[in-house]
Write a protein that holds these residues in place. Structure first.
Motif, PDB file in Angstrom:
ATOM      1  N   LEU A  83      20.082   2.232  38.306  1.00 50.75           N
ATOM      2  CA  LEU A  83      20.293   3.141  36.932  1.00 50.75           C
ATOM      3  C   LEU A  83      20.776   4.528  37.389  1.00 50.75           C
ATOM      4  O   LEU A  83      21.725   4.914  36.918  1.00 50.75           O
ATOM      5  N   LEU A  84      20.334   4.985  38.521  1.00 43.49           N
ATOM      6  CA  LEU A  84      21.019   6.151  39.129  1.00 43.49           C
ATOM      7  C   LEU A  84      22.373   6.222  39.490  1.00 43.49           C
ATOM      8  O   LEU A  84      23.148   6.917  39.335  1.00 43.49           O
ATOM      9  N   LEU A  85      22.489   4.821  40.050  1.00 45.34           N
ATOM     10  CA  LEU A  85      24.187   4.624  40.726  1.00 45.34           C
ATOM     11  C   LEU A  85      25.045   4.795  39.021  1.00 45.34           C
ATOM     12  O   LEU A  85      26.170   5.304  39.427  1.00 45.34           O
ATOM     13  N   ASP A  86      24.644   4.068  38.147  1.00 50.84           N
ATOM     14  CA  ASP A  86      25.317   3.730  37.082  1.00 50.84           C
ATOM     15  C   ASP A  86      25.553   5.136  36.359  1.00 50.84           C
ATOM     16  O   ASP A  86      26.365   5.324  35.769  1.00 50.84           O
ATOM     17  N   ARG A  87      24.382   5.889  36.352  1.00 50.82           N
ATOM     18  CA  ARG A  87      24.533   7.301  35.620  1.00 50.82           C
ATOM     19  C   ARG A  87      25.425   8.212  36.237  1.00 50.82           C
ATOM     20  O   ARG A  87      26.574   8.576  35.614  1.00 50.82           O
ATOM     21  N   PHE A  88      25.607   8.097  37.581  1.00 51.38           N
ATOM     22  CA  PHE A  88      26.651   8.935  38.164  1.00 51.38           C
ATOM     23  C   PHE A  88      27.921   8.335  38.062  1.00 51.38           C
ATOM     24  O   PHE A  88      29.095   9.254  37.769  1.00 51.38           O
ATOM     25  N   LEU A  89      28.203   7.005  37.915  1.00 52.45           N
ATOM     26  CA  LEU A  89      29.585   6.452  37.483  1.00 52.45           C
ATOM     27  C   LEU A  89      30.066   6.989  36.030  1.00 52.45           C
ATOM     28  O   LEU A  89      31.093   7.436  36.059  1.00 52.45           O
ATOM     29  N   VAL A  90      29.097   7.029  35.365  1.00 54.73           N
ATOM     30  CA  VAL A  90      29.378   7.457  33.867  1.00 54.73           C
ATOM     31  C   VAL A  90      29.759   8.860  34.055  1.00 54.73           C
ATOM     32  O   VAL A  90      30.585   9.399  33.284  1.00 54.73           O
ATOM     33  N   MET A  91      29.058   9.574  34.366  1.00 55.77           N
ATOM     34  CA  MET A  91      29.395  10.969  34.788  1.00 55.77           C
ATOM     35  C   MET A  91      30.765  11.313  35.220  1.00 55.77           C
ATOM     36  O   MET A  91      31.542  12.188  34.915  1.00 55.77           O
ATOM     37  N   CYS A  92      31.029  10.454  36.218  1.00 54.54           N
ATOM     38  CA  CYS A  92      32.613  10.511  36.798  1.00 54.54           C
ATOM     39  C   CYS A  92      33.535  10.112  35.979  1.00 54.54           C
ATOM     40  O   CYS A  92      34.552  10.766  35.813  1.00 54.54           O
ATOM     41  N   GLU A  93      33.312   8.916  35.158  1.00 53.10           N
ATOM     42  CA  GLU A  93      34.218   8.409  34.074  1.00 53.10           C
ATOM     43  C   GLU A  93      34.680   9.598  33.204  1.00 53.10           C
ATOM     44  O   GLU A  93      35.562   9.564  32.789  1.00 53.10           O
ATOM     45  N   LYS A  94      33.354  10.115  32.911  1.00 58.39           N
ATOM     46  CA  LYS A  94      33.744  11.234  31.792  1.00 58.39           C
ATOM     47  C   LYS A  94      34.522  12.224  32.285  1.00 58.39           C
ATOM     48  O   LYS A  94      35.203  12.813  31.343  1.00 58.39           O
ATOM     49  N   GLU A  95      34.484  12.602  33.251  1.00 59.48           N
ATOM     50  CA  GLU A  95      35.317  13.842  34.029  1.00 59.48           C
ATOM     51  C   GLU A  95      36.678  13.123  34.402  1.00 59.48           C
ATOM     52  O   GLU A  95      37.535  13.916  34.916  1.00 59.48           O
ATOM     53  N   GLY A 149      43.340  16.550  50.969  1.00 61.16           N
ATOM     54  CA  GLY A 149      42.567  16.763  49.702  1.00 61.16           C
ATOM     55  C   GLY A 149      41.213  17.095  49.796  1.00 61.16           C
ATOM     56  O   GLY A 149      40.468  17.474  51.013  1.00 61.16           O
ATOM     57  N   THR A 150      40.345  17.190  48.610  1.00 57.79           N
ATOM     58  CA  THR A 150      38.957  17.636  48.754  1.00 57.79           C
ATOM     59  C   THR A 150      38.161  16.487  48.219  1.00 57.79           C
ATOM     60  O   THR A 150      38.357  16.042  47.127  1.00 57.79           O
ATOM     61  N   THR A 151      37.238  16.344  49.096  1.00 57.50           N
ATOM     62  CA  THR A 151      36.375  14.786  48.771  1.00 57.50           C
ATOM     63  C   THR A 151      34.806  15.369  48.468  1.00 57.50           C
ATOM     64  O   THR A 151      34.415  16.360  49.479  1.00 57.50           O
ATOM     65  N   ALA A 152      34.249  14.857  47.734  1.00 55.59           N
ATOM     66  CA  ALA A 152      32.726  15.127  47.527  1.00 55.59           C
ATOM     67  C   ALA A 152      31.938  13.929  47.907  1.00 55.59           C
ATOM     68  O   ALA A 152      32.483  12.825  47.254  1.00 55.59           O
ATOM     69  N   LEU A 153      31.025  14.062  48.843  1.00 57.24           N
ATOM     70  CA  LEU A 153      30.097  12.903  49.268  1.00 57.24           C
ATOM     71  C   LEU A 153      28.739  13.256  48.299  1.00 57.24           C
ATOM     72  O   LEU A 153      28.497  14.329  48.475  1.00 57.24           O
ATOM     73  N   ALA A 154      28.598  12.330  47.539  1.00 53.72           N
ATOM     74  CA  ALA A 154      27.189  12.440  46.735  1.00 53.72           C
ATOM     75  C   ALA A 154      26.458  11.068  46.715  1.00 53.72           C
ATOM     76  O   ALA A 154      26.953  10.069  46.859  1.00 53.72           O
ATOM     77  N   GLY A 155      25.079  11.426  46.260  1.00 54.59           N
ATOM     78  CA  GLY A 155      24.150  10.175  46.193  1.00 54.59           C
ATOM     79  C   GLY A 155      22.878  10.445  46.372  1.00 54.59           C
ATOM     80  O   GLY A 155      22.430  11.678  46.505  1.00 54.59           O
ATOM     81  N   PRO A 156      22.117   9.499  46.194  1.00 48.88           N
ATOM     82  CA  PRO A 156      20.682   9.785  46.352  1.00 48.88           C
ATOM     83  C   PRO A 156      20.212  10.307  47.695  1.00 48.88           C
ATOM     84  O   PRO A 156      20.966  10.271  48.675  1.00 48.88           O
ATOM     85  N   SER A 157      19.073  10.962  47.604  1.00 50.99           N
ATOM     86  CA  SER A 157      18.414  11.323  49.119  1.00 50.99           C
ATOM     87  C   SER A 157      18.225  10.244  49.998  1.00 50.99           C
ATOM     88  O   SER A 157      17.922   8.964  49.579  1.00 50.99           O
ATOM     89  N   GLY A 158      18.530  10.442  51.077  1.00 55.36           N
ATOM     90  CA  GLY A 158      18.343   9.505  52.234  1.00 55.36           C
ATOM     91  C   GLY A 158      19.159   8.208  52.517  1.00 55.36           C
ATOM     92  O   GLY A 158      18.865   7.420  53.208  1.00 55.36           O
TER      93      GLY A 158
END
Length: 280
Positions: A83-95, A149-158
């Motif tokens: 769910l957390l993974l898919d939430r983040f993907l939705v946020m990125c798709e939206k942007e 370019g500029t790359t953001a690394l994101a994801g859950p803790s740990g």
């Protein structure tokens, strides 16, 4: 230090303060912003005069003007949160952001599970990578992605974001830490967003991990557009929300095995959240 910003310039990094006008407009510079600065007469500190228009922005982590997102997750240690993974993907798709998924700690992930992850996320258009810092697997591919370019690394803790960067760039100090033995969740080893210049035209943003993620308010009808595998405009009813409506092309594709069950269930969870946001 609170209220201070490090601005990368052609002459090197400059410590700056933001002008009071940003407080008056309830805005502030965020990591990744392109800004105009003015140096103080003594030259010891700079002042951010203007934030240039952003080409994109993420809510969490709060970053701007990124060329790609590398979303890091792990199948085990900590256990994957779909769910957390898919939430983040939705946020990125939206942007409209380019996203690639890294499943770290592949030394803990059997090949059958790697194949399953590839069949779900790779099949719907997300480049999928498997890495292991211990076995040094997949590292060169990721280094190629970071080369410009500029790359953001994101994801859950740990999940190993900082450990991955440390393995790729030993000269830089990326703080790492273990997974909690009690909760089996990651600990926040990166406390704030850190931008590092790794080449002349390459920046990487190491962002704090998260355990929850709230999405911006959105219309229920828009949500399905952020699930790339969902058929668009093929349902019997134009206002179909792909839940209880008859003649739904999404549910037909789900029944035929063309949509992963957990992806559809996560869609329904986010749909209900969108309805509640509209209600309140």
């Amino acid at each position: 230090m609170r209220g201070l910003y490090t601005v990368h310039t052609k002459d090197g990094p400059v410590v700056c303060k933001a002008r009071g006008v940003f407080r008056e407009t309830d805005t502030k510079p965020i990591v990744g912003d392109d800004v105009r600065i003015r140096m103080a007469p003594d030259g010891d500190i700079g002042y951010i005069e203007e934030v240039e228009p952003r080409k994109n922005r993420l809510l969490r982590p709060p970053v701007a003007n990124i060329d790609r997102v590398l979303l890091v997750s792990s199948r085990h240690s900590p256990q994957i949160n779909y769910l957390l993974l898919d939430r983040f993907l939705v946020m990125c798709e939206k942007e409209h952001l380019h996203v690639e998924i890294i499943f770290s700690k592949s030394d803990l992930t059997p090949q059958a599970e790697q194949d399953e992850l590839e069949s779900v996320y790779g099949a719907i258009g997300y480049p999928v990578h498997f890495t292991s810092v211990i076995r040094k697997e997949g590292l060169e591919t990721i280094k190629e992605r970071l080369a410009s370019g500029t790359t953001a690394l994101a994801g859950p803790s740990g999940v190993g974001k900082s450990a991955l960067l440390s393995a790729l760039y030993p000269a830089f100090a990326f703080r790492t830490g273990p997974v909690s033995e009690r909760t089996r969740r990651g600990r926040h080893t990166t406390r704030h967003i850190e931008i590092t210049r790794i080449a002349n035209d390459a920046y990487v943003l190491d962002t704090p991990g998260f355990q929850t993620l709230e999405l911006d308010a959105m219309e229920e009808a828009d949500l399905s557009h952020y699930f790339p595998e969902f058929p668009q405009r093929q349902c019997r009813f134009d206002n179909c929300l792909h839940h209880q409506e008859p003649g739904c092309a999404v549910k037909e594709k789900l029944a035929a095995g063309g949509i992963a069950r957990h992806r559809y269930e996560n869609y329904l969870i986010l749909l209900e959240e969108a309805k509640k946001q509209r209600r309140y």
